[in-house]
Design a protein around this motif. Sequence first.
Motif, short mmCIF file in Angstrom:
data_model
loop_
_atom_site.label_atom_id
_atom_site.label_comp_id
_atom_site.label_asym_id
_atom_site.label_seq_id
_atom_site.Cartn_x
_atom_site.Cartn_y
_atom_site.Cartn_z
N PRO A 43 68.29 67.25 35.45
CA PRO A 43 67.88 67.84 34.18
C PRO A 43 67.97 66.85 33.01
O PRO A 43 67.11 66.84 32.14
CB PRO A 43 68.87 69.00 33.99
CG PRO A 43 69.34 69.33 35.38
CD PRO A 43 69.36 68.02 36.11
N ALA A 44 69.03 66.02 32.99
CA ALA A 44 69.26 65.12 31.87
C ALA A 44 68.71 63.73 32.17
O ALA A 44 68.82 63.23 33.30
CB ALA A 44 70.75 65.02 31.56
N PRO A 45 68.12 63.06 31.17
CA PRO A 45 67.57 61.72 31.39
C PRO A 45 68.59 60.61 31.17
O PRO A 45 69.79 60.88 31.06
CB PRO A 45 66.48 61.65 30.31
CG PRO A 45 67.04 62.47 29.19
CD PRO A 45 67.83 63.58 29.84
N TYR A 46 68.11 59.38 31.16
CA TYR A 46 68.81 58.14 30.80
C TYR A 46 69.45 57.42 31.97
O TYR A 46 69.99 56.33 31.81
CB TYR A 46 69.86 58.36 29.70
CG TYR A 46 69.36 59.10 28.49
CD1 TYR A 46 68.06 58.92 28.02
CD2 TYR A 46 70.17 60.01 27.82
CE1 TYR A 46 67.59 59.61 26.91
CE2 TYR A 46 69.71 60.71 26.72
CZ TYR A 46 68.41 60.51 26.27
OH TYR A 46 67.95 61.21 25.19
N GLY A 47 69.41 57.97 33.18
CA GLY A 47 69.83 57.22 34.36
C GLY A 47 71.23 56.66 34.25
O GLY A 47 72.20 57.35 33.90
N LEU A 48 71.35 55.34 34.51
CA LEU A 48 72.67 54.70 34.52
C LEU A 48 73.29 54.60 33.13
O LEU A 48 74.49 54.35 33.01
CB LEU A 48 72.59 53.31 35.16
CG LEU A 48 72.48 53.29 36.69
CD1 LEU A 48 72.39 51.86 37.20
CD2 LEU A 48 73.67 53.98 37.34
N GLY A 98 65.46 56.12 33.35
CA GLY A 98 66.43 55.13 32.92
C GLY A 98 65.82 54.18 31.90
O GLY A 98 64.71 54.38 31.41
N PRO A 99 66.54 53.11 31.56
CA PRO A 99 66.04 52.17 30.56
C PRO A 99 64.66 51.60 30.87
O PRO A 99 63.80 51.52 29.98
CB PRO A 99 67.11 51.07 30.56
CG PRO A 99 68.36 51.77 30.98
CD PRO A 99 67.92 52.79 31.98
N ALA A 100 64.42 51.22 32.12
CA ALA A 100 63.11 50.64 32.47
C ALA A 100 62.00 51.63 32.19
O ALA A 100 60.94 51.27 31.67
CB ALA A 100 63.10 50.21 33.94
#
Length: 580
Positions: free
Chosen positions: A57-62, A31-33
Amino acid sequence: RSRDMRKGMRVSVRRFSSSTARWNVAIVGSGPAGFYAADFLLKKNEHVHVTMFERLPAPYGLVRYGVAPDHPEVKNVTDRFEEIASHERFSYFGNVSVGAPPPLAPPPPSEGGDGGWAQELRRGILDFGSSLGGVGAELGPRIEIAALRSAYDAVLLSYGASASRSLGVSGEELRGVHPAREFVAWYNGHPEWEGEGFDLSRVETVVVVGNGNVALDCARVLAKDVDELAPTDICERAVEALRASAVRQVAILGRRGVLQAAFTIKELRELTKLAGVSTSIEAPPDAFSAAVLAAAAEDRPRKRLVELMKSLVPEGGSGGGGGAERRSVRLQFQRSPVEFVEGGSGRLGAVRVAATELQGAPGASQRAAAVAGSEEEVPCELALTSVGYRSLPIEGVPFDEARGVVPNEGGRVSGEAGLYVAGWLKRGPSGVILTNVGDAAESVAALLSDHAGGLLPESGGGGDDEVRELLAQHGGPVVEYEGVRRLVAEEARRGAADGKVAHKLVDLEEMIEVAAGETRVGPDAPRRGQRRGEAQAAVLAAVSRLEACLRRRRAAPAFASARGRPRLDAGARACEGRRR
């Protein structure tokens, strides 16, 4: 070197700096952090290699699975994350689970007076917890936190908050009562909601409990014209359900007053501008008293928000709409749910709500107390509880159950050399995406300071090479960042063909195949679908026992006493996500 004992392990700690040698840091969570932490590390130290682990599989969380689909400007931050991921000293291992939930304690002896059903409930919880291992494992290979700490010089945890806080209100287990987090995950195409959904065709009234941006996001998605949502990256199953929606009213309940509203003026303005939707504020007569307005005037953004809310109070305080609108959204202040009432067959039929009075001088610290004799029932078919997210512990990492965070000092995990934390897992679920910039900077500064001072444990590990070997032994596909690019490109291609920003893939197997960056397991290994079916069958068997216990709970008034309540709440927390 000095030797230090930690959890029964002998750990060597450097007393010298190796500032010119390559060293490796693992970040758990994408995620962003996590991305901001990676950015600071890569910029501040030219010898560090950063490897990011993500269980999906995919990043970026919220940003991918939490930000509302009609807020594309917020999602543009992924462009910056793509730049970070393109760095030559950055690696990404997706579809990899890190750690395991801590083992549940064995059920204690049953106390008298419960007819033995409490013991059965505990057993159902234990079965459910055990079956979760199968669900987690089917997502891909799993690596223990100890193995990461052995392979990398430092590990930074930033896996966020994937659970919801419980209201602790009777009837929260009824069908039709969901954490808002589940609704958000559903319309945003989270893979864990593949095949699940919200049937809105028989829902006329929705009650949303909570007064933050997530609550208003849910209300907006429910009330907005679906033709305005369809071109976004909202998932297709949600579009279909919203087209069939019978929702006419959305009530948003806030336990405290207008000064304590946690949503932004931008979110409220969006609601007021929805075509065919009336938005109104319902609050006690003194909600906008001179004292309240004076307190609001001390903070300009709060003053503007309170002024907007005051303008939305209908004349005579009768509540929204002139009759021409398709739907209405009513923000009700100083109203608190005290019970979710069954309407038959274990489904929600109404929410029993009590009026509250505020205690103390007007301001952020005011508390709300229920007004005796003020309870009334609000008929509804769906209730969404938006009272906060909560992080979950993993085995081998300290965890503060009361606060729902990993105990730390400026990002250093308490008592654990070489282990760091950032984001919601560090500070709790608060702030906006950019709040993570300063948060990550603080944690990375602590990590770099410890590295420069020779205070990191000497891992002696092989970094990515060692971990690749471990993952290969576990079997299951691993998605690297080139695979993420293929996945995102395919989603954009399919979206363009349908007149959408993107067509999100929600099936894990398809996501991995499209990414085409996985390492296939041997031919004798069970297929993913087979493993998923086995895991789901195990969960459903445990949930059936649990639900039977919960039904019996409603027939046992003694357990609703103050003595029994904390025990049930603990059980509810342990069974987060039980509906899946």
